[in-house]
Design an enzyme around this catalytic site. Sequence first.
Site, PDB file in Angstrom:
ATOM      1  N   GLU A 125       0.828  -1.209   0.000  1.00 20.07           N
ATOM      2  CA  GLU A 125       0.000   0.000   0.000  1.00 20.07           C
ATOM      3  C   GLU A 125       0.866   1.263   0.000  1.00 20.07           C
ATOM      4  O   GLU A 125       1.896   1.307   0.664  1.00 20.07           O
ATOM      5  CB  GLU A 125      -0.895   0.007   1.262  1.00 20.07           C
ATOM      6  CG  GLU A 125      -1.861  -1.159   1.322  1.00 20.07           C
ATOM      7  CD  GLU A 125      -2.760  -1.120   2.568  1.00 20.07           C
ATOM      8  OE1 GLU A 125      -2.689  -0.152   3.355  1.00 20.07           O
ATOM      9  OE2 GLU A 125      -3.544  -2.082   2.737  1.00 20.07           O
ATOM     10  N   GLU A 149      -8.730   1.589  -4.284  1.00 21.02           N
ATOM     11  CA  GLU A 149      -9.794   1.221  -3.342  1.00 21.02           C
ATOM     12  C   GLU A 149     -10.548   2.462  -2.849  1.00 21.02           C
ATOM     13  O   GLU A 149      -9.933   3.441  -2.391  1.00 21.02           O
ATOM     14  CB  GLU A 149      -9.174   0.469  -2.137  1.00 21.02           C
ATOM     15  CG  GLU A 149     -10.224   0.069  -1.096  1.00 21.02           C
ATOM     16  CD  GLU A 149      -9.737  -0.983  -0.103  1.00 21.02           C
ATOM     17  OE1 GLU A 149      -8.620  -1.496  -0.243  1.00 21.02           O
ATOM     18  OE2 GLU A 149     -10.510  -1.293   0.825  1.00 21.02           O
TER      19      GLU A 149
END
Length: 278
Positions: A118, A185
């Site tokens: 991430e 996301e």
Amino acid sequence: MSGKKFTTSSFIEAKKKNEKISMLTAYDYSTAKLLDEAGVDSLLVGDSLGMVVLGYENTLQVTVEDIVHHCRAVARGVKRALVIADMPFLSYHVSVEESVRNAGRMIQEGNAHAVKLEGGEEVIDKVRAIVKAQIPVIGHLGLTPQSVNLFGGFKVQGKSEEQAKKMIQDALLLQEAGVFAIVLECVPEPLAKLITEKLDIPTIGIGAGKYCDGQVLVTQDMLGMFSDFKPKFVKQYAQLGEDMKIACKQYIEEMRDMKFPSKEHTFAMDGDVLSKLY
Ligand code: KIV
């Protein structure tokens, strides 16, 4: 969908041919086998494991050992799909060296084909080093759950001009650093579309609208097996949770009524042998 193995190159080819890429999460052998047989292109051993399998409140307690352990099981169940191991919180934050070592464990011990991590600019030195170590990397921008405490909750990201510009810059940086795809996301659909158009590598959306080059969902969410909460972007394609409860109740009932096990589930014994035991 063909029987040919789906590889990191298949991701790039799919984008060129305008073919959508399917991804689901998996954490165990038998589910991975079913999803692979159903034709999913890639399986992510996500750190969502912490929430949907281990019962944690968020993903922060998941360890490298957890992911390696579950990844090995998933890899054993797969013939075609690309297996991606999620790098958990703190496994790629401390130093470049530690990040490469942990990514290497995902491949060497977990039998993953690639890793996901991430963040953008903040982790770009780690991404470059892992790619340099010949480990394929997939990026993850937007609502990155490992930053939940920084974001103050699970919130849509990229709504302001500043956030949106940073996300575009991060996506370009990750591409330049050599990632083969980026998960987006909880990103507004128009921003995900713009990022998708700007990149040569595919975007995989989750709560990011239909213009991404592929989609990913948490399998337990998609199959209706996780009931703690249901994010807006989840579509339940089955109600396996309810089916499991019905099956379980039937089992308890039949077992109590001595309808199960019946003759077909029972082993017989020679009567002569038996009579000598009394
Ligand atoms: O951990 C996970 O399952 C993920 C997906 C939601 C992309 O990161």
